[in-house]
Design a protein around this motif. Structure first.
Motif, mmCIF file in Angstrom:
data_model
loop_
_atom_site.group_PDB
_atom_site.id
_atom_site.type_symbol
_atom_site.label_atom_id
_atom_site.label_comp_id
_atom_site.label_asym_id
_atom_site.label_seq_id
_atom_site.Cartn_x
_atom_site.Cartn_y
_atom_site.Cartn_z
ATOM 1 N N ARG A 58 -19.410 21.215 -49.730
ATOM 2 C CA ARG A 58 -17.972 21.865 -49.801
ATOM 3 C C ARG A 58 -17.736 22.047 -48.336
ATOM 4 N N ILE A 59 -16.530 21.433 -47.800
ATOM 5 C CA ILE A 59 -16.063 21.507 -46.364
ATOM 6 C C ILE A 59 -14.956 22.480 -46.465
ATOM 7 N N LYS A 60 -14.876 23.472 -45.722
ATOM 8 C CA LYS A 60 -14.063 24.711 -45.782
ATOM 9 C C LYS A 60 -12.926 24.367 -44.708
ATOM 10 N N LEU A 61 -11.593 24.361 -45.490
ATOM 11 C CA LEU A 61 -10.445 23.994 -44.592
ATOM 12 C C LEU A 61 -9.452 25.141 -45.081
ATOM 13 N N PRO A 62 -9.350 26.218 -44.451
ATOM 14 C CA PRO A 62 -8.527 27.301 -44.380
ATOM 15 C C PRO A 62 -7.021 26.869 -44.472
ATOM 16 N N TYR A 63 -6.446 27.459 -45.765
ATOM 17 C CA TYR A 63 -5.020 26.994 -46.281
ATOM 18 C C TYR A 63 -4.811 25.527 -46.326
ATOM 19 N N GLY A 64 -5.905 24.743 -46.159
ATOM 20 C CA GLY A 64 -5.578 23.154 -46.592
ATOM 21 C C GLY A 64 -5.337 22.634 -45.234
ATOM 22 N N LYS A 65 -5.439 23.187 -44.009
ATOM 23 C CA LYS A 65 -4.586 22.552 -42.887
ATOM 24 C C LYS A 65 -5.806 21.419 -42.414
ATOM 25 N N LEU A 86 -13.512 11.412 -50.965
ATOM 26 C CA LEU A 86 -13.213 12.693 -50.810
ATOM 27 C C LEU A 86 -12.646 13.323 -51.974
ATOM 28 N N HIS A 87 -12.903 14.547 -52.363
ATOM 29 C CA HIS A 87 -12.325 15.340 -53.209
ATOM 30 C C HIS A 87 -11.801 16.528 -53.022
ATOM 31 N N ILE A 88 -10.431 16.648 -53.302
ATOM 32 C CA ILE A 88 -9.576 17.678 -53.000
ATOM 33 C C ILE A 88 -9.700 18.800 -54.040
ATOM 34 N N THR A 89 -10.093 19.994 -53.601
ATOM 35 C CA THR A 89 -10.337 20.897 -54.760
ATOM 36 C C THR A 89 -8.921 21.893 -54.792
ATOM 37 N N THR A 90 -9.018 22.672 -55.835
ATOM 38 C CA THR A 90 -8.013 23.571 -56.192
ATOM 39 C C THR A 90 -7.965 24.961 -55.201
ATOM 40 N N ARG A 91 -8.902 24.840 -54.272
ATOM 41 C CA ARG A 91 -8.894 25.832 -53.137
ATOM 42 C C ARG A 91 -8.780 25.163 -51.745
ATOM 43 N N GLN A 92 -8.391 24.028 -51.877
ATOM 44 C CA GLN A 92 -7.913 23.216 -50.684
ATOM 45 C C GLN A 92 -9.137 22.791 -49.783
ATOM 46 N N THR A 130 -6.861 30.389 -49.334
ATOM 47 C CA THR A 130 -5.715 29.379 -49.704
ATOM 48 C C THR A 130 -4.248 29.775 -49.171
ATOM 49 N N GLY A 131 -3.459 28.951 -49.164
ATOM 50 C CA GLY A 131 -2.237 29.144 -48.867
ATOM 51 C C GLY A 131 -1.200 28.078 -49.417
ATOM 52 N N SER A 132 0.112 28.420 -49.399
ATOM 53 C CA SER A 132 1.106 27.534 -50.058
ATOM 54 C C SER A 132 1.018 26.359 -49.021
ATOM 55 N N GLU A 133 1.199 24.982 -49.445
ATOM 56 C CA GLU A 133 1.031 23.966 -48.784
ATOM 57 C C GLU A 133 2.048 23.725 -47.907
ATOM 58 N N LEU A 134 3.341 24.431 -48.317
ATOM 59 C CA LEU A 134 4.542 24.231 -47.435
ATOM 60 C C LEU A 134 4.960 25.288 -46.320
ATOM 61 N N GLU A 357 -0.581 16.660 -38.214
ATOM 62 C CA GLU A 357 -1.313 17.731 -39.102
ATOM 63 C C GLU A 357 -0.721 17.208 -40.660
ATOM 64 N N LEU A 358 -1.693 17.494 -41.651
ATOM 65 C CA LEU A 358 -1.283 17.686 -43.035
ATOM 66 C C LEU A 358 -1.986 18.756 -43.752
ATOM 67 N N ARG A 359 -1.452 18.922 -45.110
ATOM 68 C CA ARG A 359 -2.191 19.996 -45.710
ATOM 69 C C ARG A 359 -2.677 19.374 -47.057
ATOM 70 N N PHE A 360 -3.653 19.829 -47.448
ATOM 71 C CA PHE A 360 -4.188 19.555 -48.796
ATOM 72 C C PHE A 360 -3.681 20.766 -49.608
ATOM 73 N N SER A 361 -3.514 20.391 -50.877
ATOM 74 C CA SER A 361 -2.467 21.500 -51.645
ATOM 75 C C SER A 361 -3.789 22.133 -53.012
ATOM 76 N N LEU A 362 -3.002 23.026 -53.547
ATOM 77 C CA LEU A 362 -4.028 23.678 -54.488
ATOM 78 C C LEU A 362 -3.682 22.794 -55.804
ATOM 79 N N ARG A 363 -2.948 21.848 -55.761
ATOM 80 C CA ARG A 363 -2.795 21.044 -56.959
ATOM 81 C C ARG A 363 -3.397 19.637 -56.523
ATOM 82 N N GLN A 364 -4.275 19.837 -55.724
ATOM 83 C CA GLN A 364 -5.019 18.696 -55.307
ATOM 84 C C GLN A 364 -4.503 17.620 -54.642
ATOM 85 N N ASN A 365 -3.179 17.652 -53.961
ATOM 86 C CA ASN A 365 -2.589 16.512 -53.455
ATOM 87 C C ASN A 365 -2.690 16.635 -51.899
#
Length: 696
Positions: A58-65, A86-92, A130-134, A357-365
């Motif tokens: 599990r690779i830790k990416l704070p707030y999905g950034k 690569l699998h995006i988790t619900t914790r980004q 985690t953080g809001s992706e926006l 920059e991109l962000r991974f989201s809590l909804r795995q997007n």
């Protein structure tokens, strides 16, 4: 192996990677107990899989950034050490699978070259914040929460207060009152506010999902931004000291708050303030405050051939930013899975034509940020080449699912298989839901709720169901959960259990009934109007197990008959009750204390010494067959068993000795004194243990 170690620029990271390598060798040589090694590797993002002999990383990416450089680094690591998925988790986070344990130090070293970490991604630690992706581009946000989330991540990473807690600890930062980071189901949830011109946060605490979901309580309507770090530290310290350590299912902070009561818990937090090195902690936001950089390359002009498809994509997947003229692009990622070939092209796209920059989201997007309106046609064209323009970003048709039985030890039924099938149903039969952002569908493969099924409007939980002597995969249907905003939410009701193969028909029945009888209501209002019993009755025909067919015994995404196989969970480290191991760990803590002291980190040194006291005391209590379940209990029981009976003599009670930590403010003098007292205590208990063994 030496080469990869010497290439690491950060000496702290280099040291911990070398330490991991040594621990793996000791484990392979039988020198470290299996359960103790599990705890160690989990705290370094190395997680056992359902498949023997390989690990999930599990690779830790704070707030999905993530930057393009970091994404490229992750792709290289995945290609070399994993499978390229690569699998995006619900914790980004990003997870990769099928990794050899022996190669994990080298893998980590490669990630570290671009400042990517595995540290504390699993285990009894503070998990990924985690953080809001926006966040930073949200038109509704009072200010960008990203620098505050980042500061708290940096502060807690490697912090001794949260390395070996009784259970995991989760933190979120929402960008606005819409609360898209779900503060109400976190141990600590932050919602930004401005009061009298001052930045701060509404804070929720003590929430959680799992098999027994609990709604977070209000800590404060407003805490100034410069107090959020000392506030978080105080809460983590009390959880570390009083949290349950023996009964894993009762060890989250929500249970501790319920047991002792909100007011008692917060009173302990207040008393702990003296132990914290500062009353306020200013957070530097300048790295996030700059203007949006221009693209490196000139964006080519393109002609859109299918204008209707382009407009549908814009309506579904493009979001206006608060920065005028800029847009964010949502990429709907099926099951959160994408591959390194596309990831590399995506990294090049954001580096050259966006803001890197991109962000991974809590909804795995995936969310691309800072795209000028004139450049949207070009991005549509390029993303279409990657098959990244599926409609329905963050819609009903955008289903969240954990890995389930694909790779997880705890999976009971396939969550990914049914999720893929339900998305097909929605796309083919319910196109109107491609732009519905009210109804969320979430799926978990077991009760632990990694897919967040029990907080969604429509949820499914993997289960099994008996039919005579046979066992079939099943789904529990849950309804009525949802995010209400500003720290409020509701959990779904467990309505009925149906065989997995009937999941699509169950969904059809729910949506058809809503379309027919909803009368323009929101789904949650419609659910409340009808009531749980109503939905039980309309779904009841699907629960009949007397008419199962052969296909019902084959789970979605599988070719063979279903076999219920649940392994040992690794969502947190297992407590190791071995006297020798605990004594060794106590000695290690005192070594860490001295190292922190030498680096002028007085507060860290004091906490390491505290951990040395507690581990040493626990070791001796276990040698007397005394049960312990939290730090505070260890301190009190040690006085009862050893000090009051005269078995061990100290100048004061053990309680007085240890709890100097929250009676005296951190300083060089106190840190030096406390470490020396810790060393003296260790010498005393080591001699006692030696005498015990001699007399055994």
């Amino acid at each position: 192996m030496e080469s990869f170690r010497t290439e690491i620029e950060n000496p702290v990271v280099q040291k911990e990677i070398i330490d991991l390598e040594k621990k793996i060798h000791l484990f392979r040589g039988g020198k470290i107990d299996d359960e103790r090694f599990r705890s160690l590797r989990l705290a370094r993002g190395i997680y056992g899989q359902r498949q023997e002999g390989v690990q999930m990383i599990r690779i830790k990416l704070p707030y999905g950034k993530v930057t393009s450089e970091q994404l490229i680094r992750i792709t290289k690591v995945s290609d070399e050490y994993s499978t390229g998925r690569l699998h995006i988790t619900t914790r980004q986070d990003i997870q990769i699978h099928y990794v050899s344990l022996d190669r994990t130090p080298e893998l980590w070293a490669n990630l570290a070259k671009d400042d990517v970490t595995l540290r504390e991604a699993c285990g009894n630690t503070v998990r990924n914040i985690t953080g809001s992706e926006l966040a930073g581009v949200d038109v509704n946000e009072p200010f960008d929460v990203s620098p505050y989330a980042h500061a708290l991540f940096q502060y807690l990473l490697r912090n001794p207060i949260c390395q070996e807690m009784g259970r995991k600890f989760k933190i979120s930062f929402s960008s606005s009152d819409e609360d898209t980071a779900l503060s109400y189901l976190h141990d600590l949830g932050f919602i930004p506010k401005i009061v009298n011109g001052e930045r701060g946060f509404k804070i929720m605490f003590g929430g959680g999902l799992g098999s027994q979901p609990a709604h977070a309580e209000l800590l404060s309507e407003f805490v100034p931004a410069n107090q959020i770090i000392p506030t978080a530290e105080g809460i983590v310290r009390i959880f570390d000291r009083y949290g349950e350590r023996a009964k894993r299912m009762k060890a989250r902070m929500k249970f501790l708050i319920k047991e002792m009561g909100r007011d008692v818990f917060l009173d302990l937090v207040e008393k702990e303030k003296k132990a914290i090195a500062f009353e306020t902690y200013e957070i530097d936001t300048t790295a996030f405050d700059g203007s949006i950089p221009e693209p490196l390359l000139e964006v080519p002009q393109v002609a859109i051939e299918d204008q209707a498809a382009y407009e549908a994509w814009k309506k579904s997947n493009v979001i206006a930013q608060k920065q005028e003229g800029y847009y964010a692009i949502g990429i709907k990622v099926l099951l959160g899975d994408f591959y390194t070939d596309k990831a590399r092209l995506l990294a090049d796209l954001i580096k050259n034509y966006a803001a890197n920059e991109l962000r991974f989201s809590l909804r795995q997007n995936i969310v691309i940020r800072h795209v000028k309106e004139a450049n949207l046609p070009f991005f549509y064209q390029e993303l279409a080449k990657l098959n990244f323009v599926h409609l329905g970003y963050n819609s009903t048709a955008d289903i969240t699912a954990c890995p389930g039985t694909d790779t997880c030890n705890l999976g009971i039924a396939s969550s990914t298989g049914i999720a893929e099938e339900l998305e097909k149903v929605l796309s083919a039969e319910y196109p109107q839901y491609l732009n519905n952002r009210e109804i969320e569908i979430k799926i978990s493969g077991c009760m632990n709720a990694c897919g967040q099924h029990n907080m969604s409007a429509i949820g499914f939980q993997g289960m099994s169901i008996n039919s005579g002597k046979l066992v079939a995969p099943a789904l529990q249907v849950l309804l009525g959960g949802g995010r209400l905003g500003n720290g409020a939410g509701r959990f779904a009701d467990k309505v009925i259990k149906v065989p997995s193969r009937r999941g699509p028909d169950a969904l059809r029945t729910i949506l058809n009934d809503f379309d027919t009888n909803g009368s323009g209501q929101k789904f949650l209002d419609y659910y409340d109007t009808k009531g749980e019993k109503y939905f039980y009755e309309i779904l009841k025909p699907y629960a009949d197990v007397t008419n199962l067919t052969e296909a019902d015994f084959v789970d979605w995404g599988n070719a063979d008959n279903y076999v219920k196989a649940v392994g040992v969970g690794e969502c947190a480290g297992v407590v190791i009750d071995l006297v020798a191991t605990l004594l060794l760990e106590a000695k290690d803590k005192l070594t860490f204390a001295q190292e922190s002291f030498d680096e002028n980190k007085w507060s860290d040194a004091i906490y390491h010494a505290y951990a040395g006291f507690v581990n040493g005391a626990k070791a001796l209590l276990l040698s007397e067959n005394e049960k312990t379940n939290n730090h505070a209990g260890i301190v009190d029981l040690f006085d009862t068993v050893f000090i009051a009976t005269g078995k061990i003599e100290l100048a004061t009670s053990f309680r007085e000795l240890v709890y100097q930590i929250n009676a005296i403010q951190p300083s060089e003098a106190f840190a030096k004194q406390y470490i020396q007292e810790g060393i003296a205590f260790f010498d005393t208990i080591e001699k006692y243990r030696a005498q015990q063994l001699e007399n055994a």
